[in-house]
Write a protein that holds these residues in place. Structure first.
Motif, PDB file in Angstrom:
ATOM      1  N   GLY A 193      44.323  34.318  47.505  1.00 56.24           N
ATOM      2  CA  GLY A 193      45.739  34.090  47.215  1.00 56.24           C
ATOM      3  C   GLY A 193      46.550  35.369  47.276  1.00 56.24           C
ATOM      4  N   ILE A 194      45.998  36.446  46.711  1.00 58.35           N
ATOM      5  CA  ILE A 194      46.697  37.737  46.746  1.00 58.35           C
ATOM      6  C   ILE A 194      46.857  38.210  48.193  1.00 58.35           C
TER       7      ILE A 194
ATOM      8  N   LEU B 269      36.210  31.424  41.924  1.00 57.67           N
ATOM      9  CA  LEU B 269      37.570  31.695  41.442  1.00 57.67           C
ATOM     10  C   LEU B 269      38.010  33.118  41.775  1.00 57.67           C
TER      11      LEU B 269
ATOM     12  N   PHE C 267      51.306  31.992  54.515  1.00 56.92           N
ATOM     13  CA  PHE C 267      50.778  31.002  53.582  1.00 56.92           C
ATOM     14  C   PHE C 267      50.094  29.830  54.294  1.00 56.92           C
TER      15      PHE C 267
ATOM     16  N   VAL D 193      37.749  24.981  39.396  1.00 53.74           N
ATOM     17  CA  VAL D 193      38.026  24.177  38.196  1.00 53.74           C
ATOM     18  C   VAL D 193      37.009  23.042  38.012  1.00 53.74           C
TER      19      VAL D 193
ATOM     20  N   ALA E  65      43.870  26.377  47.894  1.00 54.71           N
ATOM     21  CA  ALA E  65      44.064  25.466  46.765  1.00 54.71           C
ATOM     22  C   ALA E  65      42.802  24.644  46.507  1.00 54.71           C
TER      23      ALA E  65
ATOM     24  N   MET F 293      47.093  36.308  50.821  1.00 57.38           N
ATOM     25  CA  MET F 293      48.168  35.522  51.452  1.00 57.38           C
ATOM     26  C   MET F 293      49.529  36.086  51.074  1.00 57.38           C
ATOM     27  N   GLY F 294      49.651  36.447  49.783  1.00 60.90           N
ATOM     28  CA  GLY F 294      50.928  36.989  49.313  1.00 60.90           C
ATOM     29  C   GLY F 294      51.264  38.312  49.981  1.00 60.90           C
TER      30      GLY F 294
ATOM     31  N   MET G 268      41.132  33.770  44.189  1.00 61.45           N
ATOM     32  CA  MET G 268      42.321  34.506  43.754  1.00 61.45           C
ATOM     33  C   MET G 268      42.602  35.704  44.666  1.00 61.45           C
TER      34      MET G 268
ATOM     35  N   ASN H 261      39.904  26.758  45.064  1.00 60.81           N
ATOM     36  CA  ASN H 261      40.058  27.048  43.632  1.00 60.81           C
ATOM     37  C   ASN H 261      39.898  25.798  42.766  1.00 60.81           C
ATOM     38  N   LEU H 262      40.410  24.674  43.243  1.00 58.34           N
ATOM     39  CA  LEU H 262      40.396  23.471  42.391  1.00 58.34           C
ATOM     40  C   LEU H 262      39.043  22.764  42.419  1.00 58.34           C
TER      41      LEU H 262
END
Ligand code: HEM
Length: 122
Positions: free
Chosen positions: A21-22, A14, A30, A45, A37, A24-25, A18, A40-41
């Motif tokens: 993700g940061i 995770l 993207f 999760v 995704a 990519m931002g 994350m 992370n999932l």
């Protein structure tokens, strides 16, 4: 204990997911969103929830099948999204990686379902 290994691995995934993700931002690119995704999932999760079940239901977590299931899930949770990322970055020539990764994840989730059916009677 396999449940602890799964939850610890999930926490590491995770944090990495994350940061991904940061990144990519920040780059405003993207393209890797599907890989991020699924990392992370499936790796964050699902791995944590499955590991938690093994901690809560020792009869499940102590079984030999759970040791296989947990290790299979960890392997698939890394290979699948990393494979997706490689295909996005380098092309369809590497499609075997996410295909194998997804089948490993499917096998791991099916095994988990079997373990739940065996151990979740009220
Ligand atoms: C620091 C935390 C996170 C950041 C900065 C982040 C960032 C991003 C970004 C930039 C995108 C692409 C959005 C777009 O395509 O317009 C994305 C997509 C996504 N993220 Fe994250 N994310 C984070 C955590 C998570 C977590 C924890 C999960 C799941 C447990 C998650 C699941 C997803 C999903 C499902 C998508 C959509 C993928 C797609 O459209 O193909 N993200 N995230």
């Amino acid at each position: 204990m396999i449940g602890s290994l799964m939850m610890r691995t999930s926490a590491v995934i995770l944090v990495i997911g994350m940061i991904w993700g940061i990144e990519m931002g920040i780059r405003q690119d993207f393209a890797m969103a599907p890989a991020h995704a699924h990392f992370n999932l499936v790796g964050g999760v699902l791995l944590f929830v499955f590991g938690l079940y093994y901690r809560l239901v020792p009869a499940a977590g102590d079984s030999a099948l759970a040791q296989w299931q947990g290790r299979l899930h960890i392997a698939g949770a890394v290979l699948f999204p990393v494979g997706v990322a490689i295909v996005i970055g380098k092309g369809e020539a590497f499609i075997v990686l996410p295909i194998v990764g997804s089948l490993i994840v499917l096998a791991a989730v099916a095994l988990f379902g079997l373990i739940v059916f065996r151990t979740s009677r009220a």
